[in-house]
Design an enzyme around this catalytic site. Structure first.
Site, mmCIF file in Angstrom:
data_model
loop_
_atom_site.group_PDB
_atom_site.id
_atom_site.type_symbol
_atom_site.label_atom_id
_atom_site.label_comp_id
_atom_site.label_asym_id
_atom_site.label_seq_id
_atom_site.Cartn_x
_atom_site.Cartn_y
_atom_site.Cartn_z
ATOM 1 N N ASN A 63 0.958 -32.329 44.376
ATOM 2 C CA ASN A 63 0.491 -31.636 43.181
ATOM 3 C C ASN A 63 1.673 -31.471 42.203
ATOM 4 O O ASN A 63 2.691 -30.861 42.549
ATOM 5 C CB ASN A 63 -0.085 -30.274 43.586
ATOM 6 C CG ASN A 63 -0.645 -29.520 42.412
ATOM 7 O OD1 ASN A 63 -0.023 -29.464 41.351
ATOM 8 N ND2 ASN A 63 -1.815 -28.924 42.584
ATOM 9 N N HIS A 122 3.512 -28.059 38.577
ATOM 10 C CA HIS A 122 4.645 -27.209 38.210
ATOM 11 C C HIS A 122 5.798 -27.969 37.561
ATOM 12 O O HIS A 122 6.715 -27.356 37.032
ATOM 13 C CB HIS A 122 5.063 -26.349 39.402
ATOM 14 C CG HIS A 122 3.956 -25.392 39.751
ATOM 15 N ND1 HIS A 122 3.434 -24.530 38.822
ATOM 16 C CD2 HIS A 122 3.216 -25.231 40.880
ATOM 17 C CE1 HIS A 122 2.441 -23.847 39.372
ATOM 18 N NE2 HIS A 122 2.283 -24.264 40.613
ATOM 19 N N ARG A 182 9.584 -24.832 27.661
ATOM 20 C CA ARG A 182 10.321 -25.098 26.432
ATOM 21 C C ARG A 182 9.503 -25.837 25.379
ATOM 22 O O ARG A 182 10.003 -26.178 24.320
ATOM 23 C CB ARG A 182 11.588 -25.920 26.758
ATOM 24 C CG ARG A 182 12.663 -25.125 27.430
ATOM 25 C CD ARG A 182 13.242 -24.110 26.433
ATOM 26 N NE ARG A 182 14.139 -23.180 27.078
ATOM 27 C CZ ARG A 182 15.461 -23.319 27.129
ATOM 28 N NH1 ARG A 182 16.029 -24.370 26.587
ATOM 29 N NH2 ARG A 182 16.202 -22.416 27.714
ATOM 30 N N HIS A 217 -4.070 -30.096 38.287
ATOM 31 C CA HIS A 217 -5.087 -29.086 37.965
ATOM 32 C C HIS A 217 -5.113 -28.885 36.454
ATOM 33 O O HIS A 217 -4.161 -28.363 35.879
ATOM 34 C CB HIS A 217 -4.718 -27.786 38.691
ATOM 35 C CG HIS A 217 -5.733 -26.694 38.554
ATOM 36 N ND1 HIS A 217 -5.626 -25.505 39.235
ATOM 37 C CD2 HIS A 217 -6.877 -26.596 37.841
ATOM 38 C CE1 HIS A 217 -6.661 -24.727 38.937
ATOM 39 N NE2 HIS A 217 -7.432 -25.371 38.087
ATOM 40 N N ARG A 251 -6.243 -26.692 33.916
ATOM 41 C CA ARG A 251 -6.808 -25.344 33.783
ATOM 42 C C ARG A 251 -7.424 -25.141 32.414
ATOM 43 O O ARG A 251 -7.010 -25.778 31.441
ATOM 44 C CB ARG A 251 -5.705 -24.295 34.001
ATOM 45 C CG ARG A 251 -5.405 -24.031 35.454
ATOM 46 C CD ARG A 251 -4.349 -22.945 35.601
ATOM 47 N NE ARG A 251 -4.284 -22.503 36.982
ATOM 48 C CZ ARG A 251 -4.990 -21.483 37.480
ATOM 49 N NH1 ARG A 251 -5.774 -20.781 36.696
ATOM 50 N NH2 ARG A 251 -4.881 -21.164 38.741
ATOM 51 N N ARG A 268 -2.283 -24.145 30.985
ATOM 52 C CA ARG A 268 -0.950 -23.531 31.096
ATOM 53 C C ARG A 268 0.088 -24.500 31.664
ATOM 54 O O ARG A 268 1.270 -24.324 31.472
ATOM 55 C CB ARG A 268 -1.009 -22.272 31.954
ATOM 56 C CG ARG A 268 -1.221 -22.529 33.410
ATOM 57 C CD ARG A 268 -1.085 -21.270 34.221
ATOM 58 N NE ARG A 268 -2.233 -20.401 34.069
ATOM 59 C CZ ARG A 268 -2.625 -19.533 35.006
ATOM 60 N NH1 ARG A 268 -1.938 -19.415 36.106
ATOM 61 N NH2 ARG A 268 -3.687 -18.788 34.837
ATOM 62 N N HIS A 269 -0.358 -25.520 32.404
ATOM 63 C CA HIS A 269 0.634 -26.529 32.837
ATOM 64 C C HIS A 269 0.172 -27.933 32.427
ATOM 65 O O HIS A 269 0.611 -28.438 31.414
ATOM 66 C CB HIS A 269 1.023 -26.395 34.325
ATOM 67 C CG HIS A 269 -0.072 -25.985 35.271
ATOM 68 N ND1 HIS A 269 -1.220 -26.707 35.431
ATOM 69 C CD2 HIS A 269 -0.163 -24.931 36.127
ATOM 70 C CE1 HIS A 269 -1.974 -26.124 36.334
ATOM 71 N NE2 HIS A 269 -1.381 -25.027 36.773
ATOM 72 N N GLU A 291 -8.049 -31.506 39.898
ATOM 73 C CA GLU A 291 -8.582 -30.175 40.231
ATOM 74 C C GLU A 291 -9.102 -29.540 38.956
ATOM 75 O O GLU A 291 -8.417 -29.558 37.915
ATOM 76 C CB GLU A 291 -7.482 -29.283 40.794
ATOM 77 C CG GLU A 291 -7.019 -29.676 42.162
ATOM 78 C CD GLU A 291 -5.892 -28.782 42.663
ATOM 79 O OE1 GLU A 291 -5.373 -29.063 43.736
ATOM 80 O OE2 GLU A 291 -5.524 -27.813 41.948
ATOM 81 N N THR A 316 -2.199 -18.219 40.629
ATOM 82 C CA THR A 316 -2.565 -19.473 41.261
ATOM 83 C C THR A 316 -3.989 -19.313 41.782
ATOM 84 O O THR A 316 -4.556 -18.222 41.703
ATOM 85 C CB THR A 316 -1.569 -19.833 42.385
ATOM 86 O OG1 THR A 316 -1.927 -21.097 42.927
ATOM 87 C CG2 THR A 316 -1.559 -18.791 43.491
ATOM 88 N N THR A 317 -4.558 -20.401 42.305
ATOM 89 C CA THR A 317 -5.943 -20.344 42.762
ATOM 90 C C THR A 317 -6.037 -19.408 43.970
ATOM 91 O O THR A 317 -5.593 -19.743 45.052
ATOM 92 C CB THR A 317 -6.425 -21.763 43.124
ATOM 93 O OG1 THR A 317 -6.029 -22.638 42.073
ATOM 94 C CG2 THR A 317 -7.926 -21.804 43.269
ATOM 95 N N HIS A 324 -2.600 -25.458 49.889
ATOM 96 C CA HIS A 324 -2.168 -24.203 49.271
ATOM 97 C C HIS A 324 -1.163 -23.485 50.165
ATOM 98 O O HIS A 324 -1.451 -23.170 51.312
ATOM 99 C CB HIS A 324 -3.336 -23.246 48.958
ATOM 100 C CG HIS A 324 -3.050 -22.421 47.736
ATOM 101 N ND1 HIS A 324 -2.203 -21.360 47.760
ATOM 102 C CD2 HIS A 324 -3.464 -22.547 46.456
ATOM 103 C CE1 HIS A 324 -2.124 -20.856 46.539
ATOM 104 N NE2 HIS A 324 -2.867 -21.564 45.730
ATOM 105 N N HIS A 335 3.643 -26.473 44.934
ATOM 106 C CA HIS A 335 4.681 -25.534 44.521
ATOM 107 C C HIS A 335 5.953 -25.661 45.356
ATOM 108 O O HIS A 335 7.065 -25.718 44.815
ATOM 109 C CB HIS A 335 4.132 -24.098 44.591
ATOM 110 C CG HIS A 335 5.090 -23.073 44.106
ATOM 111 N ND1 HIS A 335 5.956 -22.416 44.930
ATOM 112 C CD2 HIS A 335 5.332 -22.623 42.849
ATOM 113 C CE1 HIS A 335 6.694 -21.588 44.203
ATOM 114 N NE2 HIS A 335 6.330 -21.690 42.950
HETATM 115 N N1 PXP Z 1 -5.014 -27.544 46.648
HETATM 116 C C1 PXP Z 1 -5.638 -26.844 45.675
HETATM 117 C C2 PXP Z 1 -7.114 -26.987 45.541
HETATM 118 C C3 PXP Z 1 -4.911 -26.022 44.792
HETATM 119 O O1 PXP Z 1 -5.553 -25.324 43.832
HETATM 120 C C4 PXP Z 1 -3.505 -25.965 44.923
HETATM 121 C C5 PXP Z 1 -2.705 -25.130 43.989
HETATM 122 O O2 PXP Z 1 -2.918 -25.522 42.692
HETATM 123 C C6 PXP Z 1 -2.906 -26.734 45.935
HETATM 124 C C7 PXP Z 1 -3.676 -27.484 46.793
HETATM 125 C C8 PXP Z 1 -1.414 -26.756 46.118
HETATM 126 O O3 PXP Z 1 -0.968 -25.487 46.469
HETATM 127 P P1 PXP Z 1 0.597 -25.207 46.465
HETATM 128 O O4 PXP Z 1 1.060 -25.402 45.067
HETATM 129 O O5 PXP Z 1 0.693 -23.794 46.935
HETATM 130 O O6 PXP Z 1 1.225 -26.191 47.404
#
Ligand code: PXP
Length: 242
Positions: free
Chosen positions: A10, A13, A21, A46, A48, A52-53, A73, A103-104, A193, A216
């Site tokens: 993912n 971030h 910036r 993702h 959103r 935001r990102h 996502e 976060t989710t 997650h 993350h």
């Molecule tokens: N899977 C889903 C569906 C998520 O929403 C997220 C966070 O955006 C992740 C995985 C990844 O989670 P993490 O960033 O905590 O590794």
């Protein structure tokens, strides 16, 4: 049977840092290409509601640049459905979204929103997009995914990642039981997650799981070890556990 375990990285971030910036550096698409080179089997992003990102332009660029599958996502809204149908990513993971959350925070209540989700999932299925529902690891939610014809579920591992000792073992068992139930019913189970080097092993060892989505921790660890190094180490930990 132990399924091969894919790693979805993912990259949200990377965009968080870029947006701090307002410019174009660091580029999440460059990170995605590097992640694929380092062994990511897919890229997760993702989009959103508040952007935001990841932004709309990132999705277009990722679709054009990636040679590995993109897992988009998104919240289950008409706006997001239209975007998904326009870009046609390999997969869409439907997540709950609250504007104020960092976060989710929890899984999608698929069981409580059958009638709202059904037409949206049908449209994605018809478009050949692989639908995943990000749900809590419990039988009620897996049953809803079966009713909704979702080919994939992703179990929210956030609670597991926050617990310790016996409580963690119990949450791990819930993920394992839900993964077994999903597989028995022809649904491919994923998890994600809060996964880190320290807690990924027991999840990766659940034989039915086919994919882990991790963001993350990998982007944070990239500060110390580089993105390629972090992904290679995560891949190593997953393979060790398998
Ligand atoms: N899977 C889903 C569906 C998520 O929403 C997220 C966070 O955006 C992740 C995985 C990844 O989670 P993490 O960033 O905590 O590794």
């Amino acid at each position: 049977m132990t399924a091969p375990l894919r790693l979805g990285v993912n990259i949200d971030h990377v965009a968080t840092i870029r947006n701090a910036r307002g410019g174009s550096h660091p580029d999440p698409v460059k990170a995605a290409l590097l992640a694929a080179k380092a062994g990511a089997d897919g890229i997760t992003a993702h989009l959103r509601e508040d952007r935001r990102h990841i932004g709309d332009e990132d999705i277009a660029t990722l679709m054009a640049a990636l040679t590995v599958p993109l897992n988009l996502e998104m919240a289950a809204t008409d706006e997001m459905l239209e975007i998904a149908l326009r870009h046609r990513p390999h997969a869409v993971c439907l997540v709950p979204e609250k504007r104020e959350e960092r976060t989710t925070e929890g899984g999608l209540d698929a069981a409580g929103q059958d009638s709202r989700l059904a037409p949206l999932i049908a449209r994605l299925n018809d478009a050949g997009i692989r639908v995943s529902l990000f749900i809590e690891p419990d039988a009620r939610q897996v049953d809803a995914a079966i009713r909704l014809n979702a080919p994939v579920v992703e179990f929210h591992a956030g609670l597991y990642s926050e617990l310790n000792g016996a409580a963690r073992a119990e949450e791990l068992r819930r993920i394992a039981d839900a993964a077994a139930l999903a597989t028995k019913n022809g649904i491919e189970p994923h998890a994600g997650h809060g996964l880190t080097y320290d807690n990924v092993g027991p999840v990766a060892a659940i034989p039915q799981l086919a994919e882990l989505n991790i963001g993350h921790f990998l982007i944070g660890e990239a500060i110390f070890d580089g993105l390629e190094g972090a992904i290679r180490e995560m891949r190593r930990q997953m393979d060790l556990a398998r």
